[in-house]
Design a protein around this motif. Structure first.
Motif, PDB file in Angstrom:
ATOM      1  N   ASN A 275       0.818  -1.225   0.000  1.00  0.00           N
ATOM      2  CA  ASN A 275       0.000   0.000   0.000  1.00  0.00           C
ATOM      3  C   ASN A 275       0.852   1.276   0.000  1.00  0.00           C
ATOM      4  OD1 ASN A 275      -2.377  -1.647   0.218  1.00  0.00           O
ATOM      5  ND2 ASN A 275      -1.999  -1.791   2.441  1.00  0.00           N
ATOM      6  N   THR A 276       1.919   1.281  -0.794  1.00  0.00           N
ATOM      7  CA  THR A 276       2.787   2.463  -0.852  1.00  0.00           C
ATOM      8  C   THR A 276       2.827   3.087  -2.246  1.00  0.00           C
ATOM      9  OG1 THR A 276       4.690   1.009  -1.228  1.00  0.00           O
ATOM     10  CG2 THR A 276       4.263   1.700   1.043  1.00  0.00           C
ATOM     11  N   SER A 277       2.046   2.582  -3.175  1.00  0.00           N
ATOM     12  CA  SER A 277       2.042   3.150  -4.518  1.00  0.00           C
ATOM     13  C   SER A 277       1.035   4.294  -4.603  1.00  0.00           C
ATOM     14  CB  SER A 277       1.715   2.073  -5.551  1.00  0.00           C
ATOM     15  OG  SER A 277       0.425   1.544  -5.298  1.00  0.00           O
ATOM     16  N   GLY A 278       1.120   5.061  -5.693  1.00  0.00           N
ATOM     17  CA  GLY A 278       0.215   6.183  -5.891  1.00  0.00           C
ATOM     18  C   GLY A 278       0.835   7.495  -5.454  1.00  0.00           C
ATOM     19  N   LYS A 279       0.200   8.575  -5.871  1.00  0.00           N
ATOM     20  CA  LYS A 279       0.702   9.919  -5.565  1.00  0.00           C
ATOM     21  C   LYS A 279       0.199  10.361  -4.207  1.00  0.00           C
ATOM     22  CE  LYS A 279       1.205  11.145 -10.418  1.00  0.00           C
ATOM     23  NZ  LYS A 279       0.916  12.094 -11.509  1.00  0.00           N
ATOM     24  N   VAL A 280       0.859   9.827  -3.179  1.00  0.00           N
ATOM     25  CA  VAL A 280       0.376  10.019  -1.808  1.00  0.00           C
ATOM     26  C   VAL A 280       1.425  10.638  -0.893  1.00  0.00           C
ATOM     27  CG1 VAL A 280      -1.254   8.093  -1.994  1.00  0.00           C
ATOM     28  CG2 VAL A 280       1.084   7.650  -1.225  1.00  0.00           C
ATOM     29  N   ASN A 281       2.620  10.955  -1.405  1.00  0.00           N
ATOM     30  CA  ASN A 281       3.723  11.362  -0.538  1.00  0.00           C
ATOM     31  C   ASN A 281       3.920  12.874  -0.545  1.00  0.00           C
ATOM     32  OD1 ASN A 281       4.552   8.584   0.083  1.00  0.00           O
ATOM     33  ND2 ASN A 281       5.138   8.501  -2.084  1.00  0.00           N
ATOM     34  N   ASP A 282       3.860  13.477   0.658  1.00  0.00           N
ATOM     35  CA  ASP A 282       4.042  14.922   0.755  1.00  0.00           C
ATOM     36  C   ASP A 282       5.443  15.309   1.240  1.00  0.00           C
ATOM     37  OD1 ASP A 282       3.586  13.894   3.279  1.00  0.00           O
ATOM     38  OD2 ASP A 282       2.290  15.529   3.944  1.00  0.00           O
ATOM     39  N   TRP A 283       6.212  14.371   1.783  1.00  0.00           N
ATOM     40  CA  TRP A 283       7.594  14.629   2.191  1.00  0.00           C
ATOM     41  C   TRP A 283       8.484  13.502   1.658  1.00  0.00           C
ATOM     42  CZ3 TRP A 283       8.904  19.021   5.005  1.00  0.00           C
ATOM     43  CH2 TRP A 283       7.850  19.705   5.628  1.00  0.00           C
ATOM     44  N   ILE A 284       9.688  13.855   1.216  1.00  0.00           N
ATOM     45  CA  ILE A 284      10.678  12.859   0.794  1.00  0.00           C
ATOM     46  C   ILE A 284      12.012  13.225   1.430  1.00  0.00           C
ATOM     47  CG2 ILE A 284      11.902  11.804  -1.144  1.00  0.00           C
ATOM     48  CD1 ILE A 284       9.487  12.380  -2.887  1.00  0.00           C
ATOM     49  N   TYR A 285      12.712  12.202   1.908  1.00  0.00           N
ATOM     50  CA  TYR A 285      14.006  12.376   2.583  1.00  0.00           C
ATOM     51  C   TYR A 285      15.027  11.450   1.929  1.00  0.00           C
ATOM     52  CZ  TYR A 285      17.571  11.987   6.284  1.00  0.00           C
ATOM     53  OH  TYR A 285      18.752  11.976   6.991  1.00  0.00           O
ATOM     54  N   GLN A 286      16.274  11.934   1.776  1.00  0.00           N
ATOM     55  CA  GLN A 286      17.354  11.075   1.274  1.00  0.00           C
ATOM     56  C   GLN A 286      18.707  11.636   1.697  1.00  0.00           C
ATOM     57  OE1 GLN A 286      18.599  10.807  -2.984  1.00  0.00           O
ATOM     58  NE2 GLN A 286      18.038   8.644  -2.845  1.00  0.00           N
ATOM     59  N   GLU A 287      19.702  10.756   1.733  1.00  0.00           N
ATOM     60  CA  GLU A 287      21.074  11.155   1.997  1.00  0.00           C
ATOM     61  C   GLU A 287      21.951  10.754   0.811  1.00  0.00           C
ATOM     62  OE1 GLU A 287      22.498   9.882   5.849  1.00  0.00           O
ATOM     63  OE2 GLU A 287      20.494  10.092   6.727  1.00  0.00           O
ATOM     64  N   VAL A 288      22.932  11.608   0.511  1.00  0.00           N
ATOM     65  CA  VAL A 288      23.876  11.364  -0.582  1.00  0.00           C
ATOM     66  C   VAL A 288      25.281  11.544  -0.034  1.00  0.00           C
ATOM     67  CG1 VAL A 288      24.686  12.104  -2.848  1.00  0.00           C
ATOM     68  CG2 VAL A 288      22.246  12.141  -2.334  1.00  0.00           C
ATOM     69  N   LEU A 289      26.178  10.624  -0.410  1.00  0.00           N
ATOM     70  CA  LEU A 289      27.574  10.695   0.022  1.00  0.00           C
ATOM     71  C   LEU A 289      28.488  10.622  -1.187  1.00  0.00           C
ATOM     72  CD1 LEU A 289      29.829  10.576   2.212  1.00  0.00           C
ATOM     73  CD2 LEU A 289      29.582   8.082   2.150  1.00  0.00           C
ATOM     74  N   LEU A 554      12.863  13.489  13.674  1.00  0.00           N
ATOM     75  CA  LEU A 554      12.954  14.779  12.989  1.00  0.00           C
ATOM     76  C   LEU A 554      11.581  15.438  12.986  1.00  0.00           C
ATOM     77  CD1 LEU A 554      14.879  16.666  11.373  1.00  0.00           C
ATOM     78  CD2 LEU A 554      14.027  15.539   9.292  1.00  0.00           C
ATOM     79  N   GLU A 555      11.440  16.540  13.684  1.00  0.00           N
ATOM     80  CA  GLU A 555      10.160  17.236  13.794  1.00  0.00           C
ATOM     81  C   GLU A 555       9.893  18.013  12.504  1.00  0.00           C
ATOM     82  OE1 GLU A 555       6.759  18.350  14.548  1.00  0.00           O
ATOM     83  OE2 GLU A 555       7.689  17.331  16.277  1.00  0.00           O
ATOM     84  N   LEU A 556       8.786  17.717  11.827  1.00  0.00           N
ATOM     85  CA  LEU A 556       8.475  18.352  10.554  1.00  0.00           C
ATOM     86  C   LEU A 556       7.821  19.723  10.709  1.00  0.00           C
ATOM     87  CD1 LEU A 556       7.151  15.337   8.435  1.00  0.00           C
ATOM     88  CD2 LEU A 556       9.436  16.361   8.422  1.00  0.00           C
ATOM     89  N   LYS A 557       7.281  20.017  11.886  1.00  0.00           N
ATOM     90  CA  LYS A 557       6.548  21.271  12.051  1.00  0.00           C
ATOM     91  C   LYS A 557       7.390  22.507  11.742  1.00  0.00           C
ATOM     92  CE  LYS A 557       3.446  23.770  15.146  1.00  0.00           C
ATOM     93  NZ  LYS A 557       4.062  25.075  14.828  1.00  0.00           N
ATOM     94  N   PRO A 558       8.654  22.616  12.201  1.00  0.00           N
ATOM     95  CA  PRO A 558       9.439  23.815  11.850  1.00  0.00           C
ATOM     96  C   PRO A 558       9.612  23.985  10.343  1.00  0.00           C
ATOM     97  CG  PRO A 558      10.470  22.636  13.665  1.00  0.00           C
ATOM     98  CD  PRO A 558       9.387  21.747  13.147  1.00  0.00           C
ATOM     99  N   PHE A 559       9.702  22.877   9.621  1.00  0.00           N
ATOM    100  CA  PHE A 559       9.830  22.970   8.167  1.00  0.00           C
ATOM    101  C   PHE A 559       8.510  23.451   7.557  1.00  0.00           C
ATOM    102  CE2 PHE A 559      12.813  19.727   9.620  1.00  0.00           C
ATOM    103  CZ  PHE A 559      13.996  20.143   9.022  1.00  0.00           C
ATOM    104  N   ALA A 560       7.393  22.914   8.039  1.00  0.00           N
ATOM    105  CA  ALA A 560       6.090  23.357   7.547  1.00  0.00           C
ATOM    106  C   ALA A 560       5.845  24.824   7.895  1.00  0.00           C
ATOM    107  CB  ALA A 560       4.991  22.474   8.127  1.00  0.00           C
ATOM    108  N   ASP A 561       6.293  25.233   9.075  1.00  0.00           N
ATOM    109  CA  ASP A 561       6.138  26.647   9.467  1.00  0.00           C
ATOM    110  C   ASP A 561       6.908  27.562   8.510  1.00  0.00           C
ATOM    111  OD1 ASP A 561       4.569  25.882  11.575  1.00  0.00           O
ATOM    112  OD2 ASP A 561       6.148  26.092  13.094  1.00  0.00           O
TER     113      ASP A 561
END
Length: 735
Positions: A275-289, A554-561
């Motif tokens: 149940n992870t398919s579809g256009k349902v994601n409002d935040w995306i996180y990734q790390e690059v090295l 990771l608290e998302l509220k400061p980013f949304a603010d």
């Protein structure tokens, strides 16, 4: 009748009183009907007697005319050996090295003529001084003997001859070293080196460089070194002739790759969780090295989070120049409308909502159009330190001039990065560069959905160092479901790439790292002309958010603010633009520079106040150009009380003004261009605003206190374009 001339230079090893023989007789292969030119090279001392000789068996030799000439031309009818007998007054007679000439009447071959400029310069530096290559032209201006030219040629198993078409100043002699080696292990070919000299004839000449026999198909590396910089040299073409035997047919002509830049490599992520398919994601996180500097060459883009309508990632742009980039595409290609001379529908363009401190923001073109925002510094990110990215989608709507309802659906796309954690940063990184940093928010029209997945790529955006290896690790990729309010691990991906066809670049990799240090990471690699490991799709163990406490906590509220704050700033600017003063009675009184030619119907100073956002003034760049400062003076027709100015610009950072002042006055006279001390003398103006403007396409500059005046002056002292004096402004408004 001869078909072409084949020149061999460097038969002689010594013109002294001793003889230096090669350990192996060099071979030269020519076609039936070709003229052979043998050249001793260098300067022949006075009194030297030269006799050319040929043999079919290395035991019986006969003379070949002419006598006492350092150059011999001959039309062979059969395979033969050639040498020259040298006699000097004070030395015993001796012989030059022997060259074996093979005739190809019983061979079949495929030839290629290649631009010599399709080469790399080593060691690579961002400057082209000392040796210049042109991907579609020649190799020229070789004045630095410490720089070498390198070609990578795709060649099937068989025998090959390489000739150069070159021009060297008449009677100038250059000493060269040519080395041919395998581009990667497993080709079963030992490197071959040839030292030789060439004396120029002042016009184009065909010069034999090296002959090789390759047991296997692959990429082979040709390195040319010039031991001195005598004369002016132009190498225009490479002539490569391949010869096959019945059991080793040559079906693909030897060639350079279609693209000298290394292949672009892509990863496409998804989750194996249900149940992870579809256009349902409002935040995306990734790390690059980026693991170390050995795989971090200039002109590399490690794109991290790709999304519908844009991407973000990190770039190595130049010496002491690294970027974190966030770009969003327009819904249309604005460049297309410019090409056909039509006004671009503004409702389909992205717009900047707000940006963070020290973030550059501007429009971009040439690869679609849109808006880009970035932070640039020598220490923006560092090899060996992971960079964290966070991306947000927020549904919204905006005014629309072409919509029946007067509103259009939009999304607010926002991005942040963290290049250094407070407790994990290289020495010398200032505190203000640590922790999470806001890049920008962009409004993209006619979209009203969240994101389904994400992707990454590794790209070389400058062909001149496409032979260098670049690499990156991509991991901890998570998406937040807006409906269920849960994080899902994107643990599965498949790869894709450019190039890869037969005879093209195969030096790319994507998959799961086999390094013990990075075993839990996806990775991509590109460049080096190696025979690399290939995978198709791959899956890491699926994690729950409890197994990744950093993101869980990771608290998302400061980013949304911060997005809320951006929307407030956007509305404030909109209100200002709606309250700007009418300019219909304004007139241009003075300009120090304008592009009256070269910009089509644009370029004129009067266009800054015509009320149209798609017209612009441009400083003069033809007929000698112009220099800072640029000065423009406008008459507002009557005294007005001003609280600030609003600028609309275009052309990107290279055309954005930086250090400016806004002056006001109630009097003005004199000429409209050229010498006018009333316009240029600062003492005649009261400063209402002065300082550095944002590196952005639109902004407002509020005055510290209201001013009342009739005339307003814009003085531009510098731009964001690294000393480039060319500036472009679409519109000036006051409020």
């Amino acid at each position: 009748m001869s078909k072409k001339n084949v020149r061999y230079i460097g038969l002689i090893c010594c013109l002294g009183c001793s003889l230096s023989l090669l350990a192996q007789v060099p071979q030269l292969t020519i076609e039936q009907g070709d003229s052979l030119i043998l050249d001793l090279g260098g300067q022949i001392p006075d009194g030297t007697a030269i006799r050319w000789e040929r043999s079919s068996n290395l035991s019986s030799w006969s003379p070949v005319p002419p006598s006492n000439s350092p150059v011999m031309r001959f039309l062979p009818a059969a395979p033969q050996y050639f040498r020259s007998r040298i006699t000097k007054p004070d030395c015993p007679a001796y012989y030059t090295d022997t060259v074996q000439v093979n005739l190809l009447k019983n061979w079949s071959g495929t030839g290629s003529k290649l631009n010599a400029g399709r080469s790399y310069i080593i060691p690579y530096v961002s400057s082209s001084a000392g040796l210049i290559t042109d991907e579609k032209g020649s190799l020229t201006e070789w004045t630095n003997v410490n720089r070498k030219a390198v070609w990578y040629l795709y060649q099937q198993a068989g025998r090959y001859d390489l000739n150069f078409i070159l021009t060297l100043t008449n009677r100038s002699t250059r000493d060269f070293v040519m080395t041919c080696s395998p581009a990667f292990a497993g080709l079963d070919f030992e490197p071959v080196t040839r030292d030789f000299s060439y004396t120029g004839i002042g016009k184009k000449d065909s010069v034999w460089m090296i002959s090789t026999t390759f047991p296997k198909t692959g990429y082979y590396r040709y390195e040319l070194e010039s031991k001195n910089n005598a004369g002016t040299i132009i190498i225009s073409d490479l002539l490569v002739k391949g010869y096959s035997t019945p059991d080793k047919p040559i079906t693909v002509a030897p060639h350079t790759t279609d693209y000298l830049s290394s292949p672009s490599v892509h990863l496409h992520y998804s989750s194996t969780a249900p149940n992870t398919s579809g256009k349902v994601n409002d935040w995306i996180y990734q790390e690059v090295l980026v693991p170390d500097s050995a795989v971090s060459p200039i002109a590399t883009y490690w794109e991290s989070i790709g999304f519908e309508g844009g991407y973000m990632g990190l770039q190595h742009n130049g010496e002491n120049h690294k970027r974190i980039l966030f770009s969003v595409w327009d819904q249309i290609d604005a460049d297309y409308y410019a090409r056909i001379g039509r006004s671009c529908p503004a409702d389909s363009l992205v717009s900047l909502v707000d940006k963070g401190d020290n973030i550059h923001a501007n429009a971009f073109g040439n690869e679609g159009t849109g808006g880009q925002s970035y932070f640039a510094d020598a220490r923006t990110w560092t090899e060996g330190y992971p960079v964290k990215f966070l991306f947000n989608v927020r549904k919204d709507e905006a005014d629309c001039s072409i919509c029946t309802s007067g509103k259009k659906p939009t999304v607010i796309l926002s991005a942040w990065y963290c290049a250094y954690e407070p407790g994990n940063a290289p020495e010398g990184i200032p505190e203000e560069m640590k922790g999470w940093k806001y890049i920008a928010s962009w409004r993209r029209p006619f979209v009203n959905n969240y994101q389904e997945g994400t992707g990454s790529f590794l790209e070389n955006f400058g062909w001149s160092n496409g032979h260098l290896v670049r690499k990156g690790y991509y991991y901890n990729t998570w998406a937040h479901n807006a409906t269920t309010n849960t994080w899902n691990h994107f643990n599965h991906c498949y790869g894709s790439n450019t190039d890869g066809a037969t005879g093209q670049r195969i030096d790319y990799e994507h998959g799961i790292s086999t390094d013990s240090e990075h075993a839990d990471k996806f990775y991509m690699l590109s460049g080096g002309y190696g025979n690399t490991r290939k995978q198709s799709s791959y899956t890491l163990p699926l994690k729950t958010i409890d197994q990744f406490p950093y993101l869980k906590n990771l608290e998302l509220k400061p980013f949304a603010d911060r997005v809320d704050q951006a929307l407030v700033a956007e509305q404030e600017l909109k209100d200002l633009l709606n309250s700007v003063k009418d300019k219909s009675a304004w007139t241009l009184k003075y300009y120090s520079s304008q592009a009256a030619t070269g910009e089509g119907s644009n370029g004129f100073a009067r266009l800054i106040i015509d009320g149209k956002k798609d017209t612009y003034w441009h400083s003069q760049w033809q007929s000698g150009g112009s220099t800072f400062p640029h000065i423009l003076v406008f008459d507002m027709a009557e005294e007005q009380t001003l609280h600030g100015v609003v600028f609309t610009l275009s052309g990107g950072s290279d055309r954005f003004m930086k250090d400016i002042s806004i002056g006001v006055s109630n009097t003005f006279s004199g000429s409209s261009t050229g010498t006018n001390t009333q316009a240029t003398n600062d003492a005649n103006w009261t400063n209402a605003w002065a300082g550095d403007t944002p590196d952005s396409g639109s902004y407002y500059l509020p005055f510290d206190q209201p001013v009342t005046s009739r005339y307003i002056r814009l003085k531009i002292r510098s731009g964001w374009g690294n000393g480039d004096p060319n500036i472009r402004i679409n519109e000036l408004d006051v409020f």
